[in-house]
Design an enzyme around this catalytic site. Structure first.
Site, PDB file in Angstrom:
ATOM      1  N   ASP A 134       0.865  -1.173   0.000  1.00 30.86           N
ATOM      2  CA  ASP A 134       0.000   0.000   0.000  1.00 30.86           C
ATOM      3  C   ASP A 134       0.900   1.220   0.000  1.00 30.86           C
ATOM      4  O   ASP A 134       1.498   1.564   1.019  1.00 30.86           O
ATOM      5  CB  ASP A 134      -0.899  -0.010   1.238  1.00 30.86           C
ATOM      6  CG  ASP A 134      -1.826   1.197   1.302  1.00 30.86           C
ATOM      7  OD1 ASP A 134      -1.705   2.103   0.443  1.00 30.86           O
ATOM      8  OD2 ASP A 134      -2.660   1.254   2.236  1.00 30.86           O
ATOM      9  N   SER A 180       1.772  11.985 -15.861  1.00 26.07           N
ATOM     10  CA  SER A 180       0.517  12.088 -16.588  1.00 26.07           C
ATOM     11  C   SER A 180       0.368  13.427 -17.308  1.00 26.07           C
ATOM     12  O   SER A 180       0.892  14.469 -16.888  1.00 26.07           O
ATOM     13  CB  SER A 180      -0.684  11.881 -15.657  1.00 26.07           C
ATOM     14  OG  SER A 180      -1.893  12.237 -16.293  1.00 26.07           O
ATOM     15  N   TYR A 196      -7.273  14.783  -9.763  1.00 24.76           N
ATOM     16  CA  TYR A 196      -6.169  13.983 -10.270  1.00 24.76           C
ATOM     17  C   TYR A 196      -5.013  14.868 -10.736  1.00 24.76           C
ATOM     18  O   TYR A 196      -3.840  14.613 -10.442  1.00 24.76           O
ATOM     19  CB  TYR A 196      -6.674  13.121 -11.433  1.00 24.76           C
ATOM     20  CG  TYR A 196      -5.639  12.200 -12.046  1.00 24.76           C
ATOM     21  CD1 TYR A 196      -4.994  11.238 -11.287  1.00 24.76           C
ATOM     22  CD2 TYR A 196      -5.336  12.293 -13.405  1.00 24.76           C
ATOM     23  CE1 TYR A 196      -4.048  10.380 -11.859  1.00 24.76           C
ATOM     24  CE2 TYR A 196      -4.408  11.446 -13.988  1.00 24.76           C
ATOM     25  CZ  TYR A 196      -3.767  10.493 -13.213  1.00 24.76           C
ATOM     26  OH  TYR A 196      -2.846   9.664 -13.787  1.00 24.76           O
ATOM     27  N   LYS A 217      -0.816  15.363  -9.473  1.00 26.46           N
ATOM     28  CA  LYS A 217       0.121  14.950 -10.518  1.00 26.46           C
ATOM     29  C   LYS A 217       1.059  16.104 -10.885  1.00 26.46           C
ATOM     30  O   LYS A 217       2.245  15.889 -11.176  1.00 26.46           O
ATOM     31  CB  LYS A 217      -0.639  14.472 -11.762  1.00 26.46           C
ATOM     32  CG  LYS A 217      -1.168  13.053 -11.649  1.00 26.46           C
ATOM     33  CD  LYS A 217      -0.026  12.046 -11.528  1.00 26.46           C
ATOM     34  CE  LYS A 217      -0.520  10.623 -11.576  1.00 26.46           C
ATOM     35  NZ  LYS A 217       0.602   9.649 -11.494  1.00 26.46           N
TER      36      LYS A 217
END
Length: 684
Positions: free
Chosen positions: A489, A569, A582, A586
């Site tokens: 994790d 990304s 998101y 990032k």
């Protein structure tokens, strides 16, 4: 030693091979070869061979008397009949009349007389097998026999233990000269059951496979019994620290110290295999351990696995580890200097042109802990550790009944740099990441799995981390190259620490990290739930920091640099509406990559990121692709190929970008775009 021959099993093997055209002789030869090869105290990683004299028919129907002898590269424990290539016997026997025969000509002679020219090279000891007239001939490097053969008074001790039924051959390097000498000694008394080869091993022979095998077990047992009945504890324990460091505390320090520098921050790295046991600890904790290590290896062929012998470190004190790397470095310098002098002194004995092999140790003994085997691959490291355990047993037993006195360094050099021995290793050509360890997070996803496979294909051992441990293990199995899969994790610092500790325990350290794990959540930024945003930051930013911190900790211990690679990304530079949860973390991760490049370039650690878009994965699954393409009035194909090149970008394309960044030795703080061309997402 237990005799493992079982009549029913032997006959079952004869019956199983008969339909394949394998005759009884060769089937039984295969059976007993496996019995010998399955016992590491007899045969370990190439240390032994067997043969049978029989008849075969060639493709045109001619019958030949042949020697079926173990072929190079075959494991005796799992050998098949084709691993015992048939060589015409008459030309081999005729060679005995020659005054000399070079190694190259010996190999040429053997290959020229193979029944099947596609067969592997016959054993370098094929001529010795041929010159002994018995039908079945067995040869091992028995640990118990070496306890007797590795003595100053080995001939006398051998006669005392085995009596007149075993001939004794003084040490001669394997090849034509040894074959002739052994045959001459056999001819002096053809009634002997076998031959003891000084500093080398044992041969037994008979008219049946069972007879030759039974004699091997009998004489090995005599040696074992002699050691058991006459051996005394040869060592006194050294004084050790009250508080030992753990193996994992020093593994990365040691791994970094033995990396072979190639100049300009390039290294040939090694992986390590740690071993410990009561027998190992008794040996490494002995006050005499450095003296034993300096004496050499128990049989000359071990030199291709552990060179002239092990390096010895002092016991690591857990209360005083700060200066231990400097101690290791000094021991490595001494080992390298000694090996270099060993090469210089022995290379000068003739006019043969040789290139010195890398001088780094392949076996390290650590009082209080155990030993580390080192190799360019995990397989090689395990072999070094296996050989180390065998060497410890042979050296201990020899010292317990006399004085351990193995083959001399000049003789050892002749075999280590023997062209026929080097040929055994010549096929192992290194790949760009051979010896390196790569950790990939989010490894069970599309990009992670593709990245793991791409790095393994270039020689890396890969540690695949994923929240789903079973899927991580499945990817690791599919990846190959001794890769491992672990549940991790990445949002839990203790789980990340445990995963990196496991990588160190398995391979000795870490060189490359691909921080790839992530997940996307949608929602307008003005109404976004704060808990969701924090959850996204935990996974898409803070986890990358935790992973990088653990990587840098190990890389700095190794002192050989390293590579951090981040999946940043397209959202990091070209945010999309309703994707702030998101894109925000990032974007922070992209700058995290640059911060590591800024602060750790001086440590030789490079840090780069990949900016990818529209990759089929857990983030962009078929359902999401259908929804987005429909919203834009496009087909799924046109949506996925919506870039300047008009081509869909795959997880494999992203994986190759990560590989490229890892290979780019002069590139750091880079962001590589993998999206088929999107001007809005291009770096400015």
């Amino acid at each position: 030693m237990k005799n493992l021959w079982i009549d029913a099993e032997a006959e079952a093997m004869v019956a199983a091979y008969a339909p394949k055209g394998v005759n009884r002789d060769l089937a039984l030869r295969t059976y007993t070869t496996r019995l010998l090869g399955g016992e590491p105290r007899l045969v370990l990683h190439g240390g032994g061979n067997t043969s049978v004299k029989t008849k075969v028919t060639d493709l045109v129907g001619d019958k030949w008397d042949v020697l079926c002898v173990k072929g190079s590269g075959w494991d005796m424990g799992t050998i098949e009949p084709e691993g015992l290539p048939a060589v015409k016997l008459a030309p081999l026997l005729k060679a005995r009349s020659l005054a000399k025969l070079s190694d190259v000509d010996m190999v040429t002679l053997q290959r020229a007389n193979l029944i099947d020219p596609a067969s592997p090279n016959p054993s370098v000891e094929a001529l010795l097998h041929a010159f002994i007239p018995h039908k079945f001939v067995d040869h091992t490097h028995s640990t118990a026999i070496l306890a007797i053969a590795d003595q100053a008074e080995s001939r006398k001790m051998s006669a005392e233990i085995f009596g007149p039924k075993m001939g004794f051959v003084p040490y001669i390097m394997p090849g034509f000269d040894l074959a002739k000498a052994a045959a001459d000694i056999f001819d002096q008394d053809p009634t002997v059951d076998g031959l003891i080869l000084d500093k080398h091993g044992i041969f037994t022979f008979g008219d049946t496979a069972k007879q030759a095998y039974d004699l091997m077990i009998h004489y090995v047992t005599l040696a074992e019994d002699f050691v058991k009945q006459n051996g005394k504890n040869p060592f006194t324990p050294m004084t050790l620290p009250a508080n030992f460091a753990k193996p994992d505390d020093i593994a990365a320090l040691l791994r970094g110290a033995i990396a072979f520098p190639r100049g300009e921050s390039r290294y040939d790295r090694f992986v390590s295999e740690f071993r410990t046991s009561p027998a190992i600890l008794e040996f490494v904790n002995a006050a005499q351990v450095e003296d034993m290590a300096r004496r050499g290896v128990s049989t000359p062929d071990l030199s291709i696995r552990i060179k002239t012998g092990p390096m010895v470190l002092p016991a690591p004190d857990a209360d005083n580890l700060a200066g231990y790397r400097a101690v290791i470095d000094e021991r490595v310098r001494t080992f390298v200097a000694d090996y270099t002098e060993y090469f210089r002194a022995n290379d000068g004995r003739d006019d043969v042109s040789r290139v010195m092999l890398d001088p780094m140790p392949r076996l390290t003994l650590v009082p209080g802990l155990g030993m580390f085997g080192h190799g360019r691959t995990l397989k090689d490291a395990k072999i070094a550790a296996d050989v180390g355990e065998t060497w410890i047993e042979a050296a201990h037993d020899a010292e317990s009944v006399g004085r351990f006195e193995p083959v001399s360094k000049p003789d050892l050099f002749d075999l280590e740099y023997w062209s026929l021995e080097q040929a055994k290793l010549a096929g192992a050509k290194p790949k760009p990441f051979t010896g390196q360890v790569a950790v990939v997070t989010g490894g069970a996803g599309a990009i992670g799995a593709a990245t793991a496979k791409a790095f393994a294909a270039q020689g890396a051992h890969v540690v695949v981390l994923d929240l789903d441990g079973d899927r991580a293990k499945a990817v690791a199995r599919a990846t190959g190259n001794a890769s491992i899969g672990l549940a991790c994790d990445v949002t839990d610092p203790s789980s990340v620490r445990a995963a990196f500790d496991n990588a160190v325990a398995t391979f000795g350290g870490v060189d490359i990290v691909v921080s790839n794990a992530g997940a996307a959540w949608e929602g307008g930024i003005a109404t976004l739930d704060e808990a969701l945003l924090r959850r996204s930051f935990e996974l898409n930013f803070f986890s990358h920091q935790t992973v990088a911190q653990n990587a840098v900790r190990i890389m700095k211990q190794q002192g050989t640099g390293g590579v951090l690679l981040f999946n940043a990304s397209k959202q990091a530079v070209n945010p999309g509406a309703n994707f702030g949860a998101y894109g925000l973390p990032k974007a922070a991760t992209l700058f995290l990559s640059r911060q590591y490049a800024l602060e750790h370039g001086a440590d030789g650690i490079r840090s780069n990121a990949v900016n990818a878009d529209r990759i089929r994965s857990g983030l962009l699954n078929d359902q999401m692709i259908a929804s987005r393409s429909a919203a834009r009035g496009l087909s799924a194909k046109d949506y996925m190929g919506g870039n300047l090149l008009g081509l869909e970008v795959t997880a494999d394309d992203v994986a190759q970008a990560f590989v490229h960044q890892a290979l780019a030795e002069r590139t750091t703080a880079d962001v590589t775009t993998v999206d088929g061309g999107n001007i809005a997402a291009a770096m400015r």
